[in-house]
Design a protein around this motif. Structure first.
Motif, short mmCIF file in Angstrom:
data_model
loop_
_atom_site.label_atom_id
_atom_site.label_comp_id
_atom_site.label_asym_id
_atom_site.label_seq_id
_atom_site.Cartn_x
_atom_site.Cartn_y
_atom_site.Cartn_z
N PRO A 259 -15.79 -34.10 51.73
CA PRO A 259 -15.96 -32.97 52.66
C PRO A 259 -15.13 -31.75 52.29
O PRO A 259 -15.06 -30.79 53.05
N CYS B 250 -23.22 -25.58 57.94
CA CYS B 250 -21.95 -26.26 58.15
C CYS B 250 -21.41 -25.93 59.54
O CYS B 250 -21.65 -24.84 60.07
N ARG B 251 -20.67 -26.87 60.11
CA ARG B 251 -20.10 -26.69 61.44
C ARG B 251 -18.63 -27.12 61.43
O ARG B 251 -18.24 -28.05 60.72
N GLY C 234 -23.76 -29.37 53.21
CA GLY C 234 -23.85 -29.51 54.66
C GLY C 234 -22.73 -30.30 55.31
O GLY C 234 -22.43 -30.10 56.49
N ASP C 235 -22.10 -31.23 54.58
CA ASP C 235 -21.04 -32.06 55.16
C ASP C 235 -19.64 -31.48 54.93
O ASP C 235 -18.64 -32.14 55.22
N THR C 236 -19.56 -30.24 54.45
CA THR C 236 -18.26 -29.63 54.17
C THR C 236 -17.49 -29.38 55.47
O THR C 236 -18.03 -28.82 56.43
N LYS C 237 -16.23 -29.79 55.50
CA LYS C 237 -15.37 -29.59 56.67
C LYS C 237 -14.12 -28.77 56.34
O LYS C 237 -13.53 -28.14 57.20
N VAL D 212 -15.83 -25.82 60.33
CA VAL D 212 -15.15 -25.76 59.03
C VAL D 212 -13.81 -25.04 59.19
O VAL D 212 -13.69 -24.08 59.94
N LYS E 266 -16.66 -29.73 44.65
CA LYS E 266 -16.83 -30.39 45.94
C LYS E 266 -16.38 -31.84 45.81
O LYS E 266 -16.86 -32.58 44.95
N LEU F 19 -21.79 -21.17 53.65
CA LEU F 19 -21.56 -22.06 54.79
C LEU F 19 -22.65 -21.89 55.85
O LEU F 19 -23.08 -22.86 56.47
#
Length: 240
Positions: A74, A103-104, A23-26, A106, A71, A98
């Protein structure tokens, strides 16, 4: 769907808590080689100053041998194999991942080697448009026997940001140009040393001159589908 199985990642919406895991992936960085993407993840582990040792990072896709995934904070580092079919499969499952992980904002980066056109060896090419063999900025996908044509323009803002970064680093000659995507490594890219070759050295050079005149600065085998899928799905994508 009661369950979405991301088969080639060995992940599922039922067996894995995807929002908790991703969820915290950027930033998603993808490249062809599994070894390179592991090395990149270890490099990022050092850069973001995480605890533990880079050598201990775990392949999230260890349940399959199709792709690797790491991972690091982020940053998601994933291999995609070689060619449009291989990266296309990976992108379908990555985009669904995603979505399920909620996720947002990205940004997707493709990192990899390519053949330069009219450039000094070692030059970094940031893709403006991904073009096909006839230098058109489009990707043709056959769906149910019909040809669907999609645009291959990438995010101009991110490309300009990266070019500015290269100016500040001063260690890597960098240009923005078009990237030509081919169907294979040998004949499609004008190589004379494959098992088959039906053209002369001069014919090869004439084709490369036409490519350069059309704005092509490098050649590889995945850019058109990467650009088109990012564009259709509303994702910021940059191709290096």
């Amino acid at each position: 769907m009661e369950e979405d199985i991301l088969y080639h990642f060995s992940l599922s919406t039922k067996t894995h808590n995807l929002p908790e895991m991703f969820g915290d992936t950027k930033f998603v960085c993808v490249g062809g080689s599994a070894n390179r993407m592991r090395a990149f993840a270890q490099f990022m582990h050092h850069e973001v100053k995480l605890t533990g040792t880079p050598e201990d990072i775990r392949d999230i896709c260890e349940g399959t041998d199709r792709y690797c995934m790491y991972k690091v904070g982020p940053v998601l580092s994933i291999s995609h194999g070689m060619g449009v079919p291989s990266i296309s499969i990976m992108l379908h499952e990555l985009i669904k991942l995603l979505h399920h992980a909620q996720c947002r904002d990205v940004v997707l980066f493709r990192l990899g080697t390519s053949g330069g056109v009219g450039l000094a060896p070692g030059t970094v090419v940031i893709t403006d448009k991904a073009v096909d063999y006839s230098f058109r900025p489009r990707f043709e996908q056959v769906v149910l026997g019909k040809v669907i044509t999609r645009s291959t323009e990438l995010d101009e803002g991110v490309a300009k940001e990266l070019l500015q970064c290269s100016n500040e680093l001063q260690n890597f000659p960098t240009v923005i140009g078009n990237t030509m995507c081919t169907h294979d490594f040998y004949e499609g890219q004008g190589r004379l040393d494959g098992a088959l070759c039906s053209f002369s050295h001069e014919e090869k050079l004439e084709y490369l001159r036409k490519a350069y005149k059309a704005g092509v600065r490098n050649i590889e085998m995945e850019s058109t589908v990467f650009a088109s899928m990012c564009r259709v799905c509303g994702l910021k994508g940059v191709y290096l």
